[in-house]
Each structure stands twice: as C-alpha cells, then as structure tokens.
Design a protein around this motif. Sequence first.
Motif, PDB file in Angstrom:
ATOM      1  N   LYS A   2       1.144  11.234  -1.243  1.00 31.63           N
ATOM      2  CA  LYS A   2       1.895  10.557  -3.045  1.00 31.63           C
ATOM      3  C   LYS A   2       3.869  10.999  -2.875  1.00 31.63           C
ATOM      4  O   LYS A   2       4.271   9.514  -3.690  1.00 31.63           O
ATOM      5  CB  LYS A   2       1.984  11.258  -3.921  1.00 31.63           C
ATOM      6  N   ALA A   3       4.061  11.471  -2.487  1.00 36.31           N
ATOM      7  CA  ALA A   3       5.936  12.058  -2.302  1.00 36.31           C
ATOM      8  C   ALA A   3       6.692  10.777  -2.272  1.00 36.31           C
ATOM      9  O   ALA A   3       7.846  10.282  -2.827  1.00 36.31           O
ATOM     10  CB  ALA A   3       6.375  12.786  -2.084  1.00 36.31           C
ATOM     11  N   TRP A   4       6.244  10.144  -0.982  1.00 38.82           N
ATOM     12  CA  TRP A   4       6.545   9.091  -0.424  1.00 38.82           C
ATOM     13  C   TRP A   4       7.000   7.775  -1.378  1.00 38.82           C
ATOM     14  O   TRP A   4       7.378   6.595  -0.804  1.00 38.82           O
ATOM     15  CB  TRP A   4       6.444   8.914   1.484  1.00 38.82           C
ATOM     16  N   VAL A   5       5.269   7.560  -1.431  1.00 39.32           N
ATOM     17  CA  VAL A   5       5.175   6.120  -2.465  1.00 39.32           C
ATOM     18  C   VAL A   5       6.085   6.177  -3.789  1.00 39.32           C
ATOM     19  O   VAL A   5       6.081   5.407  -3.734  1.00 39.32           O
ATOM     20  CB  VAL A   5       4.226   5.972  -2.611  1.00 39.32           C
ATOM     21  N   ASP A   6       6.026   7.837  -4.530  1.00 40.61           N
ATOM     22  CA  ASP A   6       7.171   8.044  -5.701  1.00 40.61           C
ATOM     23  C   ASP A   6       8.739   7.197  -4.899  1.00 40.61           C
ATOM     24  O   ASP A   6       9.006   7.032  -6.399  1.00 40.61           O
ATOM     25  CB  ASP A   6       6.663   9.339  -6.077  1.00 40.61           C
ATOM     26  N   HIS A  74      -3.148   4.469 -11.483  1.00 40.15           N
ATOM     27  CA  HIS A  74      -1.857   4.859 -11.102  1.00 40.15           C
ATOM     28  C   HIS A  74      -1.656   4.131  -9.791  1.00 40.15           C
ATOM     29  O   HIS A  74      -1.084   2.880 -10.212  1.00 40.15           O
ATOM     30  CB  HIS A  74      -1.361   6.142 -10.836  1.00 40.15           C
ATOM     31  N   TYR A  75      -2.193   4.186  -9.178  1.00 37.03           N
ATOM     32  CA  TYR A  75      -1.553   3.263  -7.572  1.00 37.03           C
ATOM     33  C   TYR A  75      -2.300   2.722  -6.887  1.00 37.03           C
ATOM     34  O   TYR A  75      -1.492   1.076  -6.511  1.00 37.03           O
ATOM     35  CB  TYR A  75      -1.732   4.648  -6.316  1.00 37.03           C
ATOM     36  N   ALA A  76      -3.386   1.609  -7.356  1.00 33.27           N
ATOM     37  CA  ALA A  76      -4.188   1.028  -7.665  1.00 33.27           C
ATOM     38  C   ALA A  76      -3.205  -0.767  -8.737  1.00 33.27           C
ATOM     39  O   ALA A  76      -2.941  -1.870  -8.693  1.00 33.27           O
ATOM     40  CB  ALA A  76      -5.284   0.984  -8.171  1.00 33.27           C
TER      41      ALA A  76
END
Length: 332
Positions: A2-6, A74-76
């Motif tokens: 999540k941290a990388w995508v965020d 959220h990520y979708a």
Amino acid sequence: MKAWVDYMAYKAGDSYFWNTDFAFGDWLAFATTRSDYPGATTDKDLICQAYFARSTDLVQRTAVLLGKKEDAAHYADLLAKVKKVFMDEFVTPNGRVSSNTQTAYALALAFDLLPESLRSSAAKRLADDVNRFKHITTGFVGAPLVCPVLGDNGYFKEAFMLLNRKEYPSWLYPITKGATTIWERWDGIKADGSFQDAGMNSFNHYAYGAIGEWLYRIVAGVEIDPQQPGYKHIIFQPHPGGGLTQAKAEVRSLYGPVACGWEIKDKKMRLNLVVPPNTTATAILPNAQLDSVKEGVKKLGKVDGVIASEQKGSDVVLKLGSGTYNLAYACE
C-alpha cells in the motif's frame, strides 16, 4: 504494498499521471546507429504509468483476497483512474500504443490496460513488429513480457521465433559466443569478438533470463492456479512448438516437487507428471484423442489417481490426484 502505491498516487496528485520521478526506462533496449531508426525507445512516462496501474491492480486484488473491503474499493477506484490516464495519454482509438514498440504493446496487454475492443488490434501490432524485425527489440522491462503476451494472444509462432533466434539480438546469440550465463547486454561480446564497455558489461545478469518463466509455465507447462495458489492445485499445459521435441521443468513447492516433462518421438507424445501429496492437478494434453491416451499400458479409466477425463476440442483434460503419471498418446 500500500505504501508504494500510495506514494505513486501522492506524486501523481489529482492528475493520476505518475511522471515526476527518475526512471531507467526499458534499460538496454535495441538501439541502432541508423539516422532513420535510432532504436526501440519506449517513453518512460508510458512505462511508469503502466506500472502505476499494475501495482495498484495487485494491491486491489490482494485486498479482495484478504477481505479488506474498504481498501479493495479504494484501490479499484484508483486503478480505474490510472488506466483512464494511460488510455488518454498513450493509446489511439485504433489501438496504436504510443512509442509503437514491442515493450509498449507488451505492457499494455500484459497489464490489462486496454479495453477488450482494442486488445486484438494491439496484439496484431505487436506481432507485426516482431515479424518486421525478426528479433526482439525490448530491454529489461519488455523482455519478460513479450513471449507470454504473444502466446496469450495466439501468436505462438512469433514467440518461438524469438526464442530460437541465434543472431544478435536474441537469447541464443550469447551461447554462440560461448556464454553459460545470462548477460547484461544482448551483445556483451559483439559479432566481431570485441567487448562492450567494461564499465557496464556484466556476464552474470539475470534480467533477460526472465524468459525462464515462460519456459517453465508455458513451454514445459507447469502453471499456477490463481484460485488455489502455491501449487495447491496445479495446471499442467505443455505447449510444444518452434521445432522443440522435448521440455522438462520441476518446481519445489511446499508440498514437494511439481514436475512436467514431455517428449515427442516416433509420432508419440509422452508426458511425465508429478503431483505432490495433498494437492490435485488438471492436465491439458494438446492435440490428443481421449481413447488413445494411456498411462503405461493402462487405459485412463483403470488408473488410480485419475479422477476424471474428457475430450475438449482437440485437447484431453484430466483431473488428477497426487502421484506420478507416465502418459502417452499418438500425435502428428
């Protein structure tokens, strides 16, 4: 994860276009000294946006598997926005992907960035490019993807052409120069016997070795079932082609060795399958007729471990329990 995508989302901001950080791009892609064609350079922004989508997709699917509904939603939503930017920035209405390189098409198809209506035209453009050059033009980014994408879209002939090529650039060219390892460059030793710059010319460099995944999964035929990962359920589906008459692969799973070996000889296809304890497998036998498949001297209905068998088009599909199977059938 999540941290990388965020982080990418933070850097992209409200534009959802991640194009602000340093990137190596498709490192060591095919280059020439021709004035009319400098080489297969793929836009770094395209690569970054493709991986922004890919990473977001992986996080979203992981959230679904873990039952994290809010994260999944959220990520979708983020993924849809990132993919829209990719389409708006890099894809024409007719399916031409910006940069028009093998890497660009491989990324767009492998990462599911195109609508279904454009996939076939993009795949054809990739195959046409391969047929135009008769060789791979990718660097580190595209090398793992081009053969799988070609095969997934029905262009096995082109995929095997790339695999079997011996002239530069190719996987077999280094072997003609005595290589026993994967090189950093397609031509660490040039055709005239001279070396590339010693400052960046490793002769033990994995990147192009990523073709090994395709050899294991597709050519040899040891495939993971995404619905039962970790080889809890195995899919054996060999793909003979390109003049190959045999292949064998073994994976050490948590349950024990998983193996598939096949050989075509005297108009017979022979397969040796190993299904470890506490697992099951589906075996898809190409170009087979159900009544001609035997395990040793036994017909399938009399073999312990063969749970089910059926004819599906030109293939035979078997459901197998744990065990070792030596299958054979007539083939042309």
